[in-house]
Write a protein that holds these residues in place. Sequence first.
Motif, PDB file in Angstrom:
ATOM      1  N   THR A 142       0.900  -1.296  -0.052  1.00 51.39           N
ATOM      2  CA  THR A 142       0.117   0.063  -0.029  1.00 51.39           C
ATOM      3  C   THR A 142       0.917   1.439  -0.099  1.00 51.39           C
ATOM      4  O   THR A 142       1.816   1.456   0.709  1.00 51.39           O
ATOM      5  CB  THR A 142      -0.841   0.117   1.235  1.00 51.39           C
ATOM      6  OG1 THR A 142      -1.958  -1.089   1.098  1.00 51.39           O
ATOM      7  CG2 THR A 142      -1.760   1.277   1.419  1.00 51.39           C
ATOM      8  N   ASN A 143       0.344   2.255  -0.896  1.00 55.73           N
ATOM      9  CA  ASN A 143       1.163   3.581  -0.736  1.00 55.73           C
ATOM     10  C   ASN A 143       0.271   4.490  -0.052  1.00 55.73           C
ATOM     11  O   ASN A 143      -0.952   4.848  -0.534  1.00 55.73           O
ATOM     12  CB  ASN A 143       1.225   3.934  -2.521  1.00 55.73           C
ATOM     13  CG  ASN A 143       1.802   5.543  -2.422  1.00 55.73           C
ATOM     14  OD1 ASN A 143       2.236   6.084  -1.300  1.00 55.73           O
ATOM     15  ND2 ASN A 143       2.017   5.862  -3.507  1.00 55.73           N
ATOM     16  N   PRO A 144       0.547   4.792   1.180  1.00 52.56           N
ATOM     17  CA  PRO A 144      -0.193   5.710   1.882  1.00 52.56           C
ATOM     18  C   PRO A 144      -0.545   7.120   1.377  1.00 52.56           C
ATOM     19  O   PRO A 144      -1.674   7.620   1.811  1.00 52.56           O
ATOM     20  CB  PRO A 144       0.633   5.731   3.200  1.00 52.56           C
ATOM     21  CG  PRO A 144       1.448   4.718   3.295  1.00 52.56           C
ATOM     22  CD  PRO A 144       1.778   4.529   1.673  1.00 52.56           C
ATOM     23  N   ASP A 145       0.098   7.580   0.534  1.00 51.57           N
ATOM     24  CA  ASP A 145       0.120   8.760  -0.152  1.00 51.57           C
ATOM     25  C   ASP A 145      -1.585   8.777  -1.046  1.00 51.57           C
ATOM     26  O   ASP A 145      -1.971   9.876  -1.367  1.00 51.57           O
ATOM     27  CB  ASP A 145       1.325   9.426  -0.986  1.00 51.57           C
ATOM     28  CG  ASP A 145       2.180   9.513  -0.121  1.00 51.57           C
ATOM     29  OD1 ASP A 145       2.117   9.780   1.073  1.00 51.57           O
ATOM     30  OD2 ASP A 145       3.430   9.515  -0.562  1.00 51.57           O
ATOM     31  N   LEU A 146      -1.741   7.574  -1.388  1.00 54.00           N
ATOM     32  CA  LEU A 146      -3.082   7.625  -2.269  1.00 54.00           C
ATOM     33  C   LEU A 146      -4.444   7.705  -1.402  1.00 54.00           C
ATOM     34  O   LEU A 146      -5.365   7.842  -1.765  1.00 54.00           O
ATOM     35  CB  LEU A 146      -3.167   6.202  -3.065  1.00 54.00           C
ATOM     36  CG  LEU A 146      -2.100   5.895  -3.917  1.00 54.00           C
ATOM     37  CD1 LEU A 146      -2.217   4.544  -4.541  1.00 54.00           C
ATOM     38  CD2 LEU A 146      -1.830   6.886  -4.991  1.00 54.00           C
ATOM     39  N   ILE A 147      -4.101   7.630  -0.247  1.00 52.13           N
ATOM     40  CA  ILE A 147      -5.489   7.924   0.721  1.00 52.13           C
ATOM     41  C   ILE A 147      -5.257   9.136   1.384  1.00 52.13           C
ATOM     42  O   ILE A 147      -4.347   9.488   2.233  1.00 52.13           O
ATOM     43  CB  ILE A 147      -5.332   6.784   2.024  1.00 52.13           C
ATOM     44  CG1 ILE A 147      -5.119   5.565   1.522  1.00 52.13           C
ATOM     45  CG2 ILE A 147      -6.467   7.031   2.998  1.00 52.13           C
ATOM     46  CD1 ILE A 147      -5.011   4.298   2.440  1.00 52.13           C
ATOM     47  N   ASP A 148      -6.480  10.018   1.254  1.00 50.79           N
ATOM     48  CA  ASP A 148      -6.457  11.351   2.034  1.00 50.79           C
ATOM     49  C   ASP A 148      -7.727  11.261   2.602  1.00 50.79           C
ATOM     50  O   ASP A 148      -8.616  11.481   2.161  1.00 50.79           O
ATOM     51  CB  ASP A 148      -6.673  12.443   0.454  1.00 50.79           C
ATOM     52  CG  ASP A 148      -6.743  13.797   1.173  1.00 50.79           C
ATOM     53  OD1 ASP A 148      -6.466  14.155   2.168  1.00 50.79           O
ATOM     54  OD2 ASP A 148      -7.390  14.673   0.172  1.00 50.79           O
ATOM     55  N   ASN A 176      -3.634   6.689  10.420  1.00 46.50           N
ATOM     56  CA  ASN A 176      -5.018   5.919  10.269  1.00 46.50           C
ATOM     57  C   ASN A 176      -5.351   5.530   8.980  1.00 46.50           C
ATOM     58  O   ASN A 176      -6.456   5.536   8.535  1.00 46.50           O
ATOM     59  CB  ASN A 176      -5.918   6.993  11.060  1.00 46.50           C
ATOM     60  CG  ASN A 176      -5.771   7.471  12.242  1.00 46.50           C
ATOM     61  OD1 ASN A 176      -5.399   6.593  13.066  1.00 46.50           O
ATOM     62  ND2 ASN A 176      -5.838   8.728  12.326  1.00 46.50           N
ATOM     63  N   LYS A 177      -4.165   5.103   8.187  1.00 46.22           N
ATOM     64  CA  LYS A 177      -4.352   4.482   6.790  1.00 46.22           C
ATOM     65  C   LYS A 177      -4.089   2.969   6.937  1.00 46.22           C
ATOM     66  O   LYS A 177      -3.155   2.403   7.656  1.00 46.22           O
ATOM     67  CB  LYS A 177      -3.286   5.200   6.110  1.00 46.22           C
ATOM     68  CG  LYS A 177      -3.361   6.726   5.764  1.00 46.22           C
ATOM     69  CD  LYS A 177      -2.591   7.398   5.096  1.00 46.22           C
ATOM     70  CE  LYS A 177      -2.797   8.979   4.852  1.00 46.22           C
ATOM     71  NZ  LYS A 177      -1.834   9.739   4.136  1.00 46.22           N
ATOM     72  N   LEU A 178      -5.094   2.147   6.084  1.00 49.41           N
ATOM     73  CA  LEU A 178      -4.856   0.858   6.424  1.00 49.41           C
ATOM     74  C   LEU A 178      -3.898   0.537   5.174  1.00 49.41           C
ATOM     75  O   LEU A 178      -4.037   0.764   3.830  1.00 49.41           O
ATOM     76  CB  LEU A 178      -6.423   0.380   5.613  1.00 49.41           C
ATOM     77  CG  LEU A 178      -6.253  -1.338   5.659  1.00 49.41           C
ATOM     78  CD1 LEU A 178      -6.041  -2.010   7.071  1.00 49.41           C
ATOM     79  CD2 LEU A 178      -7.713  -1.562   4.873  1.00 49.41           C
ATOM     80  N   GLY A 206     -11.321  -2.995   4.456  1.00 48.71           N
ATOM     81  CA  GLY A 206     -10.994  -2.117   3.525  1.00 48.71           C
ATOM     82  C   GLY A 206     -10.962  -0.908   3.895  1.00 48.71           C
ATOM     83  O   GLY A 206     -11.375  -0.496   4.870  1.00 48.71           O
ATOM     84  N   GLN A 207     -10.355  -0.004   3.069  1.00 49.55           N
ATOM     85  CA  GLN A 207     -10.489   1.418   3.258  1.00 49.55           C
ATOM     86  C   GLN A 207     -10.642   2.066   1.788  1.00 49.55           C
ATOM     87  O   GLN A 207      -9.921   1.566   1.017  1.00 49.55           O
ATOM     88  CB  GLN A 207      -9.147   2.060   3.902  1.00 49.55           C
ATOM     89  CG  GLN A 207      -9.202   3.266   4.507  1.00 49.55           C
ATOM     90  CD  GLN A 207      -8.089   3.796   5.189  1.00 49.55           C
ATOM     91  OE1 GLN A 207      -7.119   3.316   4.884  1.00 49.55           O
ATOM     92  NE2 GLN A 207      -8.366   4.494   6.255  1.00 49.55           N
ATOM     93  N   ARG A 208     -11.479   3.268   1.725  1.00 48.09           N
ATOM     94  CA  ARG A 208     -11.535   3.888   0.714  1.00 48.09           C
ATOM     95  C   ARG A 208     -10.503   5.107   0.542  1.00 48.09           C
ATOM     96  O   ARG A 208      -9.610   5.274   1.420  1.00 48.09           O
ATOM     97  CB  ARG A 208     -12.798   4.503   0.500  1.00 48.09           C
ATOM     98  CG  ARG A 208     -13.795   3.687   0.387  1.00 48.09           C
ATOM     99  CD  ARG A 208     -15.277   4.459   1.012  1.00 48.09           C
ATOM    100  NE  ARG A 208     -15.716   5.732   0.252  1.00 48.09           N
ATOM    101  CZ  ARG A 208     -16.375   5.931  -0.660  1.00 48.09           C
ATOM    102  NH1 ARG A 208     -16.901   5.044  -1.277  1.00 48.09           N
ATOM    103  NH2 ARG A 208     -16.352   7.183  -0.985  1.00 48.09           N
ATOM    104  N   ALA A 209     -10.251   5.749  -0.468  1.00 49.06           N
ATOM    105  CA  ALA A 209      -9.416   6.742  -0.765  1.00 49.06           C
ATOM    106  C   ALA A 209      -9.580   7.906   0.155  1.00 49.06           C
ATOM    107  O   ALA A 209      -8.803   8.757   0.442  1.00 49.06           O
ATOM    108  CB  ALA A 209      -9.337   7.351  -2.275  1.00 49.06           C
ATOM    109  N   ASP A 210     -10.883   8.227   0.395  1.00 43.76           N
ATOM    110  CA  ASP A 210     -11.282   9.183   1.640  1.00 43.76           C
ATOM    111  C   ASP A 210     -11.102   8.739   2.727  1.00 43.76           C
ATOM    112  O   ASP A 210     -11.297   9.571   3.769  1.00 43.76           O
ATOM    113  CB  ASP A 210     -12.698   9.657   1.171  1.00 43.76           C
ATOM    114  CG  ASP A 210     -13.650   8.479   1.567  1.00 43.76           C
ATOM    115  OD1 ASP A 210     -13.337   7.471   1.839  1.00 43.76           O
ATOM    116  OD2 ASP A 210     -14.886   8.844   0.955  1.00 43.76           O
ATOM    117  N   GLY A 211     -10.582   7.479   3.295  1.00 41.91           N
ATOM    118  CA  GLY A 211     -10.419   7.058   4.410  1.00 41.91           C
ATOM    119  C   GLY A 211     -11.606   6.436   5.249  1.00 41.91           C
ATOM    120  O   GLY A 211     -11.087   5.622   6.186  1.00 41.91           O
ATOM    121  N   ILE A 212     -12.441   6.506   4.728  1.00 42.39           N
ATOM    122  CA  ILE A 212     -13.593   5.455   5.211  1.00 42.39           C
ATOM    123  C   ILE A 212     -13.152   4.180   5.236  1.00 42.39           C
ATOM    124  O   ILE A 212     -12.735   3.639   4.197  1.00 42.39           O
ATOM    125  CB  ILE A 212     -15.018   5.920   4.595  1.00 42.39           C
ATOM    126  CG1 ILE A 212     -15.348   7.526   4.460  1.00 42.39           C
ATOM    127  CG2 ILE A 212     -16.140   4.933   4.928  1.00 42.39           C
ATOM    128  CD1 ILE A 212     -16.384   7.824   3.866  1.00 42.39           C
TER     129      ILE A 212
END
Length: 369
Positions: A109-115, A239-241, A290-296
């Motif tokens: 996972t690239n954490p930068d893709l999650i905002d 807080n990023k998966l 799972g986790q969405r790109a918006d953090g949900i």
Amino acid sequence: MRRQTNHKVLLEKTVLMPELTVRVMEESKTKKKKTWKERILIILAFFLVIVSSLGLFLFYGPIVSFRDFWITSAMTTMSHQYLASWFYNDKTIEEVLARNHIIEVDDTTNPDLIDINTLDQETYANEYERQILDRDKDDLFKLIPISGDGYEGYLVAVYDPSKVKIATTKYLGVRGEAITTVAKREKARVAINAGGFYDPDWNSNGALPHGTVIQDGKIVSDYEDANMGGGFVGFTYENKLVLGKMSKEEALAMGMRDAVEFGPFLIVNGVSSFVKGNGGWGIAPRTAIGQRADGIVLFLVINGRISTSIGADMGDLTEIMENYGAINAANMDGGSSTELVIDNKIINHPVAGGDNGLRDMPTFWIVTD
């Protein structure tokens, strides 16, 4: 003299009639009992023939779906693969596994893709987006019933990923605990099962989790038992998966605060794993995160082994996570471990057979206020 003789004979017949009648009645009852016993035996024999014929048809008939289900379900367990080899030779097992497997995304996972954001939307790209984003802004989570071909279940959208963490039995290494016990102790609003555990007879006490467990930035369990695919599945201090095949030292170095080791990975960085057939894991009750790109964060629980829901395979899990916008997603322990509790109430249909269908387990994903 003739009259007297006739009278005597008649008298003798009259005296013998009751005895004869009783004997005839008893013989009739005996015949009826034998007749009913014979009928029951015939019915049982007929039933056994039908069951045997059905079993032979399912295991060795022209329809391969049951054969695939049976073999893949058995082979994904590390202690019950004999359930496949009892009925099939090595060649058949290899053929089934060749047409039912998953090729995981070879990436981390690239954490930068999650905002992570709190963007309020009034328009939605599709119905899945509406189900996720149409909410009161103060909601901690939302329960969404879902259904598909042969399955029913629930998706829980968790809007604040900082509230998601790992909880464990307080008797790690000794015995597990029921999800309701742990949820109540941790004051969890939502709880699902997490990683797998050592379970050689499907009846273990849930003491030993597979692989490494990280809780609040510390390794609390490290039991190397089986390779179940996947790797680390956990949340960083941001807080990023993050999903990744890495060592425990690497996981801690990249800032994992809560994690388990399990899999397989379904989606990494928006790219889905390749699932052929049922993915090699059969059809069963399922749990995924799972986790969405918006953090949900998405908790997914699928019922199985009941009349209204047979269960799901890896392809089903991947498709559901794709539909609801997961950018990273992984399979968690399933089967009789699949459980969902909200506000101390069991929401899904657990099938372990214990109290309320629950079983003792070592690790859980929970959501707290």
